[in-house]
Design a protein around this motif. Structure first.
Motif, PDB file in Angstrom:
ATOM      1  N   THR B  46     -19.971  -0.707   0.236  1.00 46.43           N
ATOM      2  CA  THR B  46     -20.269  -0.351   1.617  1.00 46.43           C
ATOM      3  C   THR B  46     -21.773  -0.156   1.745  1.00 46.43           C
ATOM      4  OG1 THR B  46     -19.947   1.990   1.142  1.00 46.43           O
ATOM      5  CG2 THR B  46     -18.054   0.793   1.980  1.00 46.43           C
ATOM      6  N   LEU B  47     -22.318  -0.565   2.878  1.00 48.81           N
ATOM      7  CA  LEU B  47     -23.760  -0.399   3.097  1.00 48.81           C
ATOM      8  C   LEU B  47     -24.026  -0.398   4.597  1.00 48.81           C
ATOM      9  CD1 LEU B  47     -24.910  -3.543   3.796  1.00 48.81           C
ATOM     10  CD2 LEU B  47     -24.482  -3.786   1.375  1.00 48.81           C
ATOM     11  N   SER B  48     -25.189   0.117   4.954  1.00 44.72           N
ATOM     12  CA  SER B  48     -25.614  -0.017   6.344  1.00 44.72           C
ATOM     13  C   SER B  48     -26.748  -1.021   6.385  1.00 44.72           C
ATOM     14  CB  SER B  48     -26.037   1.332   6.921  1.00 44.72           C
ATOM     15  OG  SER B  48     -27.234   1.761   6.334  1.00 44.72           O
ATOM     16  N   LEU B  49     -26.771  -1.768   7.457  1.00 44.43           N
ATOM     17  CA  LEU B  49     -27.649  -2.937   7.541  1.00 44.43           C
ATOM     18  C   LEU B  49     -28.228  -3.004   8.940  1.00 44.43           C
ATOM     19  CD1 LEU B  49     -28.610  -5.543   6.211  1.00 44.43           C
ATOM     20  CD2 LEU B  49     -26.421  -6.577   6.803  1.00 44.43           C
ATOM     21  N   SER B  50     -29.549  -3.156   9.011  1.00 43.25           N
ATOM     22  CA  SER B  50     -30.223  -3.285  10.290  1.00 43.25           C
ATOM     23  C   SER B  50     -30.282  -4.769  10.648  1.00 43.25           C
ATOM     24  CB  SER B  50     -31.626  -2.687  10.157  1.00 43.25           C
ATOM     25  OG  SER B  50     -32.323  -2.834  11.352  1.00 43.25           O
ATOM     26  N   ALA B  60     -26.092 -12.036   6.766  1.00 42.29           N
ATOM     27  CA  ALA B  60     -26.863 -11.393   5.694  1.00 42.29           C
ATOM     28  C   ALA B  60     -25.946 -10.893   4.592  1.00 42.29           C
ATOM     29  CB  ALA B  60     -27.697 -10.244   6.273  1.00 42.29           C
ATOM     30  N   MET B  64     -25.858 -11.838   0.638  1.00 39.27           N
ATOM     31  CA  MET B  64     -25.896 -10.834  -0.440  1.00 39.27           C
ATOM     32  C   MET B  64     -24.780 -11.081  -1.458  1.00 39.27           C
ATOM     33  SD  MET B  64     -26.461  -7.329   1.697  1.00 39.27           S
ATOM     34  CE  MET B  64     -27.690  -7.278   2.984  1.00 39.27           C
TER      35      MET B  64
END
Lengths: 87, 87
Positions: B46-50, B60, B64
Motif C-alpha cells: 500500500t502507498l500514497s501517490l501524488s 505509475a 512500479m
C-alpha cells in the motif's frame, strides 16, 4: 459444508517500524517515481476453507492468523470471506 | 495534483510452484485446521501517490510493479486505486 474463499490481509501494525516499506519507498525514489509516500508491505494469504457457514469460516481464519499467519506483536490482520462455492 | 491511496496485490502466477503457500498449508494442517486447500501467499503493497488523475496514478503503479514490486517471471499483480485525499 460449503467451500469458502478466504482472503487474509496481514499488515505491519501502525506506528511500528516497517523496514521493508522504507526500503521499497527508497528504491521507488531511486527509480525516479516522485510523490510516493507511506509505503507499507504486508502479506496477502488466500485459501479455500470448508465450513458450515461464513461465520465459522471467519472464526477459523481468525484462529489461523492468531496461531500462524500473523505476528501478534508487530502485525494486524483482516479476514474477508469472499464467496461460497458449492457444497 | 491529488493524493491517491494505491493498493498493489502481488500473487504467485497460477500454475507456478508456490512453495510458501505449500508450507503454510502443511503448517495449518499440522495445527489441526481441516478442510484448508489452495493456500497462496502473496504481497500487499500500500502507498500514497501524488498524481493528476486516477488513471495517471494507476499507470505509475503499474510501472512500479514492472520495475520493482513484482517478479515478471513468476508473479501477477493487480493495482487498485482506492481513494483521492485532498489536493
Amino acid at each position: 459444508m460449503s467451500d469458502f474463499q478466504v482472503e487474509v490481509r496481514v499488515v505491519p501494525r501502525e506506528g511500528i517500524l516497517d523496514p521493508q516499506g522504507k526500503a521499497v519507498a527508497g528504491a521507488l525514489k531511486s527509480l525516479g517515481f516522485a510523490g510516493v509516500d507511506h509505503v507499507h508491505v504486508g502479506r496477502l494469504v488466500t485459501l479455500s476453507l470448508s465450513a458450515a457457514s461464513p461465520e465459522d469460516a471467519a472464526d477459523a481464519a481468525v484462529a489461523m492468523c492468531r496461531q500462524l499467519l500473523a505476528n501478534p506483536v508487530t502485525e494486524d490482520f483482516d479476514v474477508r470471506i469472499l464467496e461460497a462455492a458449492g457444497s
